[in-house]
Design an enzyme around this catalytic site. Structure first.
Site, PDB file in Angstrom:
ATOM      1  N   TYR A   1     -13.715  18.356 -15.505  1.00 25.25           N
ATOM      2  CA  TYR A   1     -14.368  17.050 -15.550  1.00 25.25           C
ATOM      3  C   TYR A   1     -15.416  17.050 -14.427  1.00 25.25           C
ATOM      4  CZ  TYR A   1     -14.980  12.153 -14.310  1.00 25.25           C
ATOM      5  OH  TYR A   1     -15.519  10.943 -13.968  1.00 25.25           O
TER       6      TYR A   1
ATOM      7  N   LYS B   1      -6.987   6.816 -19.365  1.00 28.32           N
ATOM      8  CA  LYS B   1      -7.241   7.304 -20.715  1.00 28.32           C
ATOM      9  C   LYS B   1      -6.019   7.039 -21.616  1.00 28.32           C
ATOM     10  CE  LYS B   1     -11.125   8.707 -18.895  1.00 28.32           C
ATOM     11  NZ  LYS B   1     -10.928   8.984 -17.517  1.00 28.32           N
TER      12      LYS B   1
ATOM     13  N   ARG C   1       0.840  -1.208   0.000  1.00 30.38           N
ATOM     14  CA  ARG C   1       0.000   0.000   0.000  1.00 30.38           C
ATOM     15  C   ARG C   1       0.875   1.258   0.000  1.00 30.38           C
ATOM     16  NH1 ARG C   1      -2.135   2.588   4.285  1.00 30.38           N
ATOM     17  NH2 ARG C   1      -2.297   0.743   5.597  1.00 30.38           N
TER      18      ARG C   1
ATOM     19  N   ASP D   1      -4.595  19.219 -14.484  1.00 30.13           N
ATOM     20  CA  ASP D   1      -5.012  17.881 -14.909  1.00 30.13           C
ATOM     21  C   ASP D   1      -4.658  17.770 -16.389  1.00 30.13           C
ATOM     22  OD1 ASP D   1      -6.465  15.725 -15.953  1.00 30.13           O
ATOM     23  OD2 ASP D   1      -8.018  15.884 -14.433  1.00 30.13           O
TER      24      ASP D   1
HETATM   25  C1  LIG Z   1      -9.964  15.095 -17.144  1.00 28.35           C
HETATM   26  C2  LIG Z   1     -10.282  13.960 -16.214  1.00 28.35           C
HETATM   27  N1  LIG Z   1      -9.720  13.926 -15.002  1.00 28.35           N
HETATM   28  C3  LIG Z   1      -9.988  12.926 -14.124  1.00 28.35           C
HETATM   29  C4  LIG Z   1     -10.855  11.907 -14.439  1.00 28.35           C
HETATM   30  C5  LIG Z   1     -11.142  10.811 -13.439  1.00 28.35           C
HETATM   31  O1  LIG Z   1     -10.406   9.674 -13.780  1.00 28.35           O
HETATM   32  P1  LIG Z   1     -10.827   8.170 -13.403  1.00 28.35           P
HETATM   33  O2  LIG Z   1     -12.043   7.818 -14.189  1.00 28.35           O
HETATM   34  O3  LIG Z   1      -9.602   7.374 -13.759  1.00 28.35           O
HETATM   35  O4  LIG Z   1     -11.103   8.152 -11.930  1.00 28.35           O
HETATM   36  C6  LIG Z   1     -11.460  11.896 -15.710  1.00 28.35           C
HETATM   37  C7  LIG Z   1     -12.395  10.815 -16.086  1.00 28.35           C
HETATM   38  O5  LIG Z   1     -13.030  10.840 -17.107  1.00 28.35           O
HETATM   39  C8  LIG Z   1     -11.165  12.954 -16.615  1.00 28.35           C
HETATM   40  O6  LIG Z   1     -11.733  13.006 -17.843  1.00 28.35           O
END
Ligand SMILES: Cc1ncc(COP(=O)(O)O)c(C=O)c1O
Length: 390
Positions: free
Chosen positions: A108, A202, A55, A177
Site C-alpha cells: 500500500y 476496510k 488512551r 498486512d
Molecule cells: C493494505 C492497506 N494497509 C493499510 C492501509 C492504511 O489504513 P488506513 O487508511 O485505515 O490508515 C490501507 C489503506 O488503504 C491499505 O490498503
C-alpha cells in the site's frame, strides 16, 4: 466455539454484567475512578486489574481486541485509530536507528511512503526485496520483514510460510498486512508470521463508516507495539469506533462470502470481454499464482478485482468509470457498496512512474472493490459501462 462464523459473533463479547445488555456498551469515558490511592497505585504498577485512562485501555476497545486476537489465533491484539497509526506504531515500536527493514512489495503506497520517510529521518535502511527475493535481502542488521497477504492493485501473493521460515531462521520478526484477506481468507500466524496488521477501515468495519487499525501477535511483540502506540504516539481507537467494528465483525464471514462470490463472477465476466486485455484475480485459473492462492487462501479469493482495458489509456478508463452506476468511484475498499477507482490517478498518483510501472499500474488499469450486491447486477453494470470502449 471452533468455527470462525461463531467466533466472529461471540469472541470477546458477553452480556454486560450489570445490565445484561448484549451489545457491548460504549464506554465513553476518558478516565476510570480507582477508589483508593493504594488501588490506583496497584493498577498503575500492573499489580491489579482495572482500567485507568482510555488512551491506554478501554473496555469497548478491549472487547474488540479480544475478538480480533481470537479470529487471528493470537495471544494478544492492540487497536488503533487507523491502519496507518497501527503501521507507525509497529515501525516506531520495533525499530531503532541502524536497523534494516525489508519489505516484499508492492505495498500500500501509504505504508511504503511511511517506511521510506521514517527510514530517511531515523537512519533505518529500507530494502525492497520484491525483485531480488527475501533471502538475498536479509542481512545481520535486518530487524523486521513486511509483507501484504494480497497486494494492491494487481492482487499478487507471497508464499507466507516461506517468508516466515526464512526470516525465523535469522531471528527476524515478520509482519503481514492482512487487510485485503481478513482472517476469513488468510491466517498468517498459522503459517509462522509473527504479527498481523489490519486497516479495519476496510472489510472488518465493512460499511465504510469507521476508521481503525489493529495489530495481533504474541504478548511480547504486541506489548512493545502497545507501549509505543498508546504511550508515545497516542494512536488509540475511540470507543464509538470500536463499537462499530465489533458490530461489523459479527457479519464478516457472511459478507466475505458474498464479496468472494461477486468478485469471482465479475472477474470471469471481465476475462471473457473483448474490451479487456487482462484481469487480475487470484481465483482465476489464468492468474500466475492461482495454485499458491488455492493453497494459501481459504474459503475464497477475496473481493478485489483489477483489470486492464485493451485500449490502455486514461481516456478509456475514464469513459468506463464515468459510466458506472452501481459502482461508486472512490478509493477505499471492503465496503458493502461496490467501489471503483483508477489507481494511476488516485491511490498510486504519489508514487514514482517507475514504481507504478513495476507494479503493473498502467493508465488503463481499473480497480474494483466488489461489494455484497447481487453479482448479476454488478456484471450488468460493468457490461453497460464497457460499451463506452467497445
Ligand atoms: C493494505 C492497506 N494497509 C493499510 C492501509 C492504511 O489504513 P488506513 O487508511 O485505515 O490508515 C490501507 C489503506 O488503504 C491499505 O490498503
Amino acid at each position: 466455539m471452533s468455527h470462525l462464523r461463531t467466533r466472529a459473533v461471540h469472541a470477546g463479547q458477553h452480556p454486560d454484567a450489570t445490565t445484561g445488555a448484549i451489545a457491548t456498551p460504549i464506554s465513553q469515558t476518558t478516565a476510570f475512578g480507582y477508589g483508593t490511592l493504594e488501588h490506583g497505585a496497584a493498577i498503575f504498577a500492573g499489580e491489579a486489574p482495572g482500567y485507568r485512562y482510555s488512551r491506554f485501555a478501554n473496555p469497548t476497545v478491549a472487547a474488540l481486541e479480544a475478538k480480533m486476537a481470537d479470529l487471528e489465533g493470537a495471544p494478544a491484539a492492540v487497536a488503533f485509530a487507523s491502519g496507518t497509526a497501527a503501521t507507525s506504531s509497529v515501525l516506531l515500536g520495533l525499530l531503532r536507528p541502524g536497523d534494516e527493514l525489508v519489505f516484499l512489495g508492492p505495498l500500500y503506497g501509504g505504508t511504503e511512503g511511511l517506511m521510506r520517510s521514517l527510514g530517511e529521518r531515523w537512519g533505518i535502511k529500507v530494502t525492497d526485496a520484491t525483485a531480488s527475493g527475501l533471502a538475498a535481502a536479509l542481512t545481520p542488521a535486518t530487524r523486521l520483514v513486511w509483507v501484504e497477504t494480497l497486494t494492491n492493485p494487481t492482487l499478487r501473493l507471497h508464499d507466507l510460510a516461506e517468508v516466515a521460515a526464512l526470516a525465523r531462521a535469522r531471528g527476524v520478526p515478520t509482519v503481514a498486512d492482512n487487510t485485503f484477506c481478513t482472517p476469513c481468507l488468510a491466517r498468517p500466524l498459522e503459517l509462522g508470521i509473527d504479527l498481523v496488521l489490519h486497516s479495519m477501515t476496510k472489510y472488518l468495519g465493512g460499511h465504510g463508516d469507521a476508521t481503525g487499525g489493529i495489530v495481533a501477535g504474541s504478548e511480547a511483540l504486541v506489548g512493545a507495539v502497545r507501549k509505543t502506540g498508546m504511550g508515545h504516539v497516542g494512536g488509540n481507537l475511540a470507543p464509538q469506533e470500536a463499537f462499530l467494528f465489533l458490530r461489523g465483525i459479527k457479519t464478516l464471514p457472511l459478507r466475505m462470502a458474498a464479496h468472494c462470490e461477486g468478485a469471482l463472477a465479475v472477474a470471469r465476466f471481465l476475462a471473457a470481454h473483448p474490451a479487456v486485455r487482462a484481469v487480475h484475480y487470484p481465483g482465476l485459473e489464468c492468474h500466475p499464482q492461482h495454485a499458491l492462492a488455492q493453497r494459501q487462501l481459504q474459503e475464497g479469493f477475496g473481493g478485489m478485482v483489477s483489470f486492464e482495458l485493451a485500449r490502455c489509456e486514461r481516456a478509456a478508463a475514464a469513459a468506463v468509470l464515468d459510466r458506472l452506476r452501481l459502482f461508486t468511484q472512490a478509493v477505499s475498499l471492503g465496503d458493502a457498496d461496490s467501489l471503483a477507482c483508477h489507481p494511476a490517478s488516485t491511490t498510486h498518483s504519489f508514487v514514482s512512474a517507475q514504481t507504478r510501472a513495476a507494479g503493473g499500474v498502467t493508465e488503463g488499469l481499473i480497480r474494483l472493490s466488489v461489494g455484497i450486491e447481487h453479482p448479476d447486477d454488478l456484471v450488468a453494470d460493468l457490461e453497460q459501462a464497457l460499451r463506452a470502449v467497445a
